[in-house]
Design a protein around this motif. Structure first.
Motif, short mmCIF file in Angstrom:
data_model
loop_
_atom_site.label_atom_id
_atom_site.label_comp_id
_atom_site.label_asym_id
_atom_site.label_seq_id
_atom_site.Cartn_x
_atom_site.Cartn_y
_atom_site.Cartn_z
N ARG A 29 1.45 9.62 -14.79
CA ARG A 29 0.65 8.63 -15.49
C ARG A 29 0.96 7.28 -14.85
O ARG A 29 2.01 6.73 -15.05
CB ARG A 29 1.02 8.63 -16.96
CG ARG A 29 0.30 7.60 -17.78
CD ARG A 29 0.66 7.83 -19.21
NE ARG A 29 0.02 9.04 -19.68
CZ ARG A 29 -1.12 9.04 -20.34
NH1 ARG A 29 -1.74 7.92 -20.58
NH2 ARG A 29 -1.64 10.16 -20.76
N PHE B 42 -0.12 3.34 -13.42
CA PHE B 42 -0.97 2.18 -13.62
C PHE B 42 -2.15 2.35 -12.68
O PHE B 42 -2.01 2.36 -11.46
CB PHE B 42 -0.17 0.93 -13.26
CG PHE B 42 -0.96 -0.33 -13.30
CD1 PHE B 42 -1.31 -0.90 -14.50
CD2 PHE B 42 -1.35 -0.94 -12.13
CE1 PHE B 42 -2.03 -2.07 -14.54
CE2 PHE B 42 -2.08 -2.11 -12.16
CZ PHE B 42 -2.42 -2.68 -13.36
N LEU C 195 -5.53 -3.91 -9.28
CA LEU C 195 -4.99 -5.22 -9.57
C LEU C 195 -5.66 -6.25 -8.70
O LEU C 195 -5.62 -6.18 -7.47
CB LEU C 195 -3.48 -5.22 -9.31
CG LEU C 195 -2.78 -6.55 -9.49
CD1 LEU C 195 -2.92 -7.01 -10.93
CD2 LEU C 195 -1.33 -6.43 -9.10
N LEU C 196 -6.30 -7.18 -9.33
CA LEU C 196 -7.03 -8.19 -8.56
C LEU C 196 -6.29 -9.50 -8.66
O LEU C 196 -6.41 -10.22 -9.63
CB LEU C 196 -8.43 -8.37 -9.15
CG LEU C 196 -9.25 -7.11 -9.26
CD1 LEU C 196 -10.56 -7.42 -9.90
CD2 LEU C 196 -9.44 -6.51 -7.89
N ASP D 246 -8.57 -10.20 -15.54
CA ASP D 246 -7.34 -10.56 -14.85
C ASP D 246 -6.93 -12.01 -15.10
O ASP D 246 -5.92 -12.48 -14.58
CB ASP D 246 -7.43 -10.26 -13.34
CG ASP D 246 -8.47 -11.10 -12.64
OD1 ASP D 246 -9.08 -11.98 -13.30
OD2 ASP D 246 -8.68 -10.90 -11.44
N ARG E 28 2.83 -4.94 -5.34
CA ARG E 28 2.02 -3.92 -5.99
C ARG E 28 1.79 -2.72 -5.06
O ARG E 28 1.86 -1.58 -5.48
CB ARG E 28 0.65 -4.50 -6.37
CG ARG E 28 0.61 -5.13 -7.72
CD ARG E 28 0.52 -4.10 -8.83
NE ARG E 28 -0.70 -3.30 -8.74
CZ ARG E 28 -0.71 -1.99 -8.60
NH1 ARG E 28 0.40 -1.32 -8.55
NH2 ARG E 28 -1.86 -1.34 -8.54
N LYS F 117 4.69 -0.35 -5.07
CA LYS F 117 5.17 0.06 -6.39
C LYS F 117 5.74 1.49 -6.40
O LYS F 117 6.80 1.73 -6.97
CB LYS F 117 4.05 -0.06 -7.43
CG LYS F 117 4.50 0.27 -8.84
CD LYS F 117 3.41 0.03 -9.86
CE LYS F 117 3.95 0.27 -11.28
NZ LYS F 117 2.93 0.03 -12.31
N GLU G 248 11.40 1.84 -11.03
CA GLU G 248 10.67 1.05 -12.01
C GLU G 248 11.39 -0.26 -12.30
O GLU G 248 10.77 -1.33 -12.37
CB GLU G 248 10.51 1.89 -13.28
CG GLU G 248 9.45 1.36 -14.22
CD GLU G 248 9.20 2.32 -15.37
OE1 GLU G 248 8.47 3.29 -15.16
OE2 GLU G 248 9.75 2.08 -16.46
N TYR H 210 11.06 -2.67 -9.39
CA TYR H 210 9.69 -3.18 -9.30
C TYR H 210 9.46 -4.29 -10.32
O TYR H 210 8.97 -5.38 -9.98
CB TYR H 210 8.69 -2.03 -9.53
CG TYR H 210 7.27 -2.51 -9.69
CD1 TYR H 210 6.52 -2.92 -8.59
CD2 TYR H 210 6.68 -2.55 -10.95
CE1 TYR H 210 5.22 -3.38 -8.74
CE2 TYR H 210 5.38 -3.00 -11.11
CZ TYR H 210 4.64 -3.41 -10.01
OH TYR H 210 3.36 -3.88 -10.16
N PHE H 211 9.85 -4.02 -11.56
CA PHE H 211 9.58 -5.03 -12.58
C PHE H 211 10.48 -6.26 -12.42
O PHE H 211 10.09 -7.38 -12.76
CB PHE H 211 9.69 -4.42 -13.98
CG PHE H 211 8.43 -3.68 -14.37
CD1 PHE H 211 7.27 -4.37 -14.66
CD2 PHE H 211 8.39 -2.30 -14.41
CE1 PHE H 211 6.09 -3.69 -15.00
CE2 PHE H 211 7.23 -1.62 -14.75
CZ PHE H 211 6.07 -2.32 -15.04
N LEU I 248 8.76 -8.18 -9.79
CA LEU I 248 7.51 -8.70 -10.33
C LEU I 248 7.79 -9.91 -11.23
O LEU I 248 7.07 -10.91 -11.20
CB LEU I 248 6.78 -7.60 -11.13
CG LEU I 248 5.38 -7.95 -11.63
CD1 LEU I 248 4.42 -8.15 -10.46
CD2 LEU I 248 4.83 -6.85 -12.54
#
Lengths: 763, 309
Positions: free
Chosen positions: B14, B16, B20-21, B197, B274, B277, B282, B285-286, B289
């Motif tokens: 699952r 994202f 992502l723009l 966005d 992104r 990713k 995780e 990445y965050f 970010l």
């Protein structure tokens, strides 16, 4: 099992579908069977399969058309047999025997509706032809009708020496666990079989069934059958059916495993074994046996449907959670693992509610039934009703809502049906109650009792208020159609009038309700525990309640008179008053409508379904501009269990206008149990809960909102972050706000919250 | 106890999924470049439809004017002015200017006889072939073409081009009932809710998604069998601006270049992160970010502060 009212015959189908249709496959009771075929049958019945094949094969080419058809059928070439029978009938149109045998072929291939006309044609040629009469009765039994039983009873009178008729009658007795009657019939069948030199294998299988149902441990009949034919898988396959109709899936699997062990080519046994392993959540085992079944018989619809379902299950997610709670006096909290198996498209928005209700149910029923679950509980919700139907009865198109197989329950998800068509929260509650009542009694309670307890729990502890008796049930009660409690299982297994299954559900619920009120809830649990000892209803009533079953029937009548006497006595008047109220609304005669509605509510205030007088009252007051009174009427309708989502939205809106925000939130919350796939609902509820400080509920709502794939996901993530923040879960809040920014990097509000969460700067 | 803390999914995969723009380039780049927009409201056939079409076209034109400081960059041809000669002539004029991008909106009724599409206008109708011919003249810059009419799906194949994003109100030429799509299209351009966005630009993709959802919701709510299914084809809808609002609108052309450059760089870094990713844990990445988002937020606040001085 939970059924919808209009499709109530479905349960019967479950019981009968694959039993009568396979009757007579191994042992032929054909009175005019050709000698050549009889010789081959004898070889087959002795277990010499290869030799029997060598015997049948030449008959396909050398015999007459109908003998060739029989030989093809015996060899499993049913399509070929069908064509040969077609030609045989064309060749001898006046021969009832060939038509009856062709009908039997359809019966053996699960097509009773095709068989019936052939039996009827045979009977037009010879009205007394017993083989056709018995075939017709067997075909009609698949529909569960009482007509078939009457036909069979008459055949038994006309042909008391008919072994096949005796066996069918014995099977009916076994279905209701009337073992003494069944044994008497089987003993007669044994006598006549010996006299007529018929093979006794089927009789032995049913004798073995009787012993299994009595839990005697006596394996004499299995041994006798296997001594004659070591490859006679039916000696286990036939008893499996009776375990299944009594919810004993583990026991059914055990005997089906024996069936395929002694007869590896018993494709139906492999199929049933696969289907029932799936019911026990053994997916890999199910796949293995279904694959074998498909290899041997690719035309078995149950096998094909279930294999397709297994493919569909790939689209589901298993979500692990648990119910954790403490019982008074217990050293440690109880932890019950729960697996929610939900379709990936709706897991995100459904899981919070399934989890919430399941946890509540597990705790509630653990306390109320003095029983801790021993295995993980598996809850499956199917967004496609036909997938659910295949999951439960291996065929699409049935009207069930939910089914429990012990620790595994399956049901329609809210999206499987039109908005508001069923209260899925009640269905889940009903099935969860079954898990406990089935397990407490070790799957040995009578059908009426487990259904009655589930209905009773729906009424008393479920997510929907009130007792809801459908109008046709009230009419049945008024018309004295209720069964004595000792015979109530017949209302489920063999109904004799169209809505009897629904009536039996409600009667069972009322009995449990009455026992709880007149004696105590604990007596219900005592009865349930007593059923573990394989006692019948009469014994349980005598031992636990201290009265005769007939007295219980009298108590029920008194209870019904007390609680429903008014509506039962004034049913027509009530119905006319409801109609008059609606007419008055139509002509905008609101004051008159109010008067009619009030009268209707005096007679039957519990009625909240379509055209409820409470709704009419609401409409009339609205028409007169009396907002307070209108809301009061709608609120009473809700309080009594009204759950039409559109009206609930309207009520919430009106309550909000009146400043009654808490009540509005409560009403909105209740919509989740009937129609949860609504983005606006979750957004409104989430905001309401945030405003009222119930951040955990707000979090649940915003998550559900996100699961419904809103147009703007960043806002949903931000709201989730805010709820986490309020719950002092900074780590989750930070993650959620980053997810919001991942969607929308320039989202000012999310940027500000991130700054606040990371630096404590709330400026 | 909440679901996330104690419920654990066992089925992986699952992810994202939404694109992502990050509006780095469009926010500071091509949004400021010359974009010419032409909006046409065709023949209504009756007063109600005519009023509706003119209103939708005017709303779209109004939003388009905010994309550029030059009023001449937006051309509106309403009602009686929308003749074939005017439409084709105006397209020719715009093409001759060779702007960096060209947006064309055709609002109204269309028809399809099984072979040819026609846009209904006063006087002789314009055929799909004529529209295609006018748009295809030696023009390699980006085109955004919206045919918000009944039966417009018939143009999906004809008008497809590499440098073009094409939006139609229907999925084929057989959906011939009058369409609600232009109403929701014009609403999208004026609704900041369309800007998912939150970069203060409503892209062609965001506009389309908003309108598409609104159309579906309309038919669902009204319990009607949907007789229009909007379609979009083309590769750059996500970074083609159709409307601005907020700071960007107020500050168009006045944002300090150093801040713009900084913001563009951070956005590019976010894009890069992104893309990686799946290669990162995780947590990592965050964490990364977060660093970038805090930087972006700081720049954004500086822009906001300067704009309020």
């Amino acid at each position: 099992m939970r059924i919808r009212q209009p499709l109530r015959h479905a349960t019967i189908l479950v019981c009968a579908l694959y039993w009568f249709s396979t009757a007579g496959v191994t042992v032929e009771y054909d009175p005019n069977r050709d000698d050549a075929l009889l010789a081959c049958d004898a070889i087959y019945n002795s277990g010499k399969i290869d030799a029997s094949i060598d015997c049948y094969q030449p008959l396909m080419r050398q015999g007459s058309l109908h003998v060739a058809a029989e030989a093809a059928w015996a060899l499993g070439e049913t399509r070929n047999a069908n064509e040969l029978f077609r030609r045989a009938v064309a060749d001898q149109p006046g021969n009832p025997h060939i038509r009856a045998r062709w009908g039997r072929l359809f019966l053996s291939t699960h097509q009773p509706s095709q068989a019936v006309p052939l039996f009827e044609e045979a009977l037009q040629l010879d009205p007394e032809y017993a083989h056709a009469r018995i075939g017709l009765a067997a075909a009609l039994l698949n529909g569960g009708g009482s007509e078939a039983r009457q036909v069979l009873a008459q055949i038994a009178i006309d042909h008391p020496d008919s072994v096949e008729a005796l066996l069918l009658l014995a099977r009916l007795q076994l279905e209701t666990s009337s073992l003494d009657s069944a044994n008497q019939l089987l003993d007669q069948a044994l006598h006549y079989a010996e006299e007529q030199q018929l093979p006794p294998l089927d009789i032995y299988a049913l004798k073995a069934t009787s012993e299994m149902l009595a839990n005697s441990g006596d394996e004499r009949w299995e041994n006798e059958a296997l001594a004659i034919n070591p490859g006679y898988g039916d000696v286990y396959y036939i008893p499996a059916h009776y375990h299944l109709i009594n919810y004993r899936y583990r026991e059914a699997v055990e005997v089906l495993e024996k069936a395929v062990a002694v007869q590896p080519t018993h494709w139906s046994a492999h199929s049933q074994l696969g289907i029932n392993l799936l019911r026990l959540n053994d997916i890999e085992g199910a796949k293995e046996h279904l694959a074998i079944a498909y290899e041997g018989d690719p035309y078995d619809t149950a096998t094909v449907n279930t294999l397709r379902l297994l493919d569909t299950l790939e689209e589901f997610e298993d979500i692990d959670t648990e119910a954790v709670f403490s019982l008074p006096g217990a050293d440690a909290p109880i932890q019950t693992p729960i697996v929610m198996r939900l379709h990936r498209d709706e897991a995100d928005y459904l899981a919070p509610y399934v989890e919430d209700l399941t946890r509540r149910a597990v705790e509630t029923f653990t306390r109320r039934y003095r029983f801790e679950l021993k295995e993980p509980l598996i809850v499956e919700l199917f967004p496609n009703h036909d997938d659910f139907a295949v999951r439960t009865v291996s065929t699409p198109g049935v009207g069930l809502l939910g089914v429990t197989f012990g620790y595994l329950l399956a049901m329609d998800s809210p999206s499987a049906r039109a908005v508001g068509e069923f209260h899925w929260g009640s269905t889940l509650w009903h099935e969860l109650a079954h898990v406990f009542t089935i397990e407490v009694s070790d799957h040995l309670m009578p059908r009426w009792f487990t259904e009655g307890l589930s209905v009773y729990e729906e009424w008393h502890t479920g997510p929907l208020r009130g007792r809801h008796l459908p109008l046709d049930v009230l009419e049945a009660i008024r018309d004295k159609k209720l069964l004595p409690v000792a015979e109530l299982d017949n209302g489920f297994v063999r109904p004799s009038y169209p809505n009897q299954v629904t009536v039996s559900y409600m009667q069972a619920g009322l009995i449990c309700d009455m026992i709880s009120k007149k004696w105590s809830h604990e007596k219900l649990v005592d009865m349930l525990e007593l059923f573990r000892d394989r006692v019948d209803t009469g014994t349980a009533v005598r031992q636990i309640l201290g009265i005769e079953p007939e007295q219980l029937d009298a108590e029920l009548q008194a209870y019904i008179d007390e609680n429903y006497g008014t509506i039962l006595n004034r049913f027509e008047e009530w119905r006319d008053t409801i109609a008059s109220a609606r007419d008055a609304i139509k002509f905008k005669q609101y004051q008159r409508a109010i008067e009619y509605a009030n009268t209707a509510n005096e007679i039957f205030p519990q009625y909240v379904a379509q055209s409820s007088a409470w709704l009419t009252l609401h409409e009339a007051h609205t028409g007169l501009g009396q907002q307070e009174e209108a809301v009061a009427a709608l609120d009473t309708w809700y309080e009594r269990g009204g759950h039409d989502p559109e009206m609930l939205h309207q009520l919430a809106h009106r309550l909000r206008d009146l400043g009654r925000r808490d009540r509005a939130t409560q009403v909105l919350e209740s919509i989740n149990w009937v129609s949860p796939n609504n983005i606006d609902l979750h957004e409104r509820l989430g905001k309401d809960y945030m405003a009222s400080g119930n951040y955990a509920a707000a979090l649940r709502e915003f998550r559900a909102l996100l699961g419904l794939q809103p147009h703007d996901k960043s806002v949903a993530h931000l709201n989730i972050a805010k709820a986490h923040q309020k719950l002092d879960d900074t780590k989750s809040a930070r993650r959620s706000v980053l997810q919001a920014l991942e969607h929308a990097p320039f989202f000012r509000e999310a940027q500000d919250l991130l700054l606040e969460l990371t630096t404590g700067d709330a400026s | 106890m909440s679901l996330q803390r104690d419920a654990q999914r066992r089925t992986p995969g699952r992810r994202f999924a939404a694109a992502l723009l990050l509006g780095a380039s469009l926010f500071g780049g091509q949004a400021m470049a010359e974009q010419v927009t032409m909006v046409v409201s065709g023949l209504g056939g009756n007063d109600d439809y005519q009023r509706q079409f003119d209103r939708y076209a005017a709303a779209i034109a109004e939003q388009s004017r905010k994309l550029s400081a030059n009023p001449a960059d937006t051309v509106l041809l309403p009602g009686s002015a929308a003749t074939r000669e005017n439409i084709l002539g105006t397209i020719d004029d715009i093409m001759a200017r060779k702007p960096e991008s060209f947006a064309l909106y055709l609002i109204g009724h269309g028809s399809h006889d099984g072979e040819h599409y026609k846009y209904n206008i006063p006087g002789p109708d314009i055929t799909g072939a004529q529209i295609n011919e006018a748009l295809s003249t030696d023009f390699e810059q980006r085109q955004f073409v919206v045919v918000a009419t009944s039966a417009s799906g018939a143009l999906l194949e004809l008008l497809s081009a590499e440098n073009r994003v094409l939006v139609t109100a229907t999925k084929n030429g057989r959906e011939r009932n009058a369409v609600f799509f232009p109403q929701f299209l014009s609403e999208a351009l004026g609704d900041i809710g369309a800007d998912t966005d939150k970069n203060e630009i409503i892209s062609a993709e965001e506009m389309f998604q908003y309108a598409e959802r609104a159309v579906a919701a309309y038919y669902e709510t009204e319990k009607l069998l949907a007789s229009e299914h909007p379609r979009m084809e083309g590769s750059f809808a996500a970074d083609f601006a159709t409307a601005h609002y907020g700071t960007l609108l107020n500050q168009a052309g006045e944002i300090a270049p150093d801040l713009l450059e900084k913001r563009t760089q951070i956005s590019a870094n976010i894009n890069s992160l992104r893309a990686r990713k799946d290669d990162l844990s995780e947590e990592k990445y965050f964490d990364e970010l977060q660093t970038l988002m805090l930087e972006l937020g700081a720049v954004q606040r500086e822009i906001d502060q300067r704009s309020s001085q």
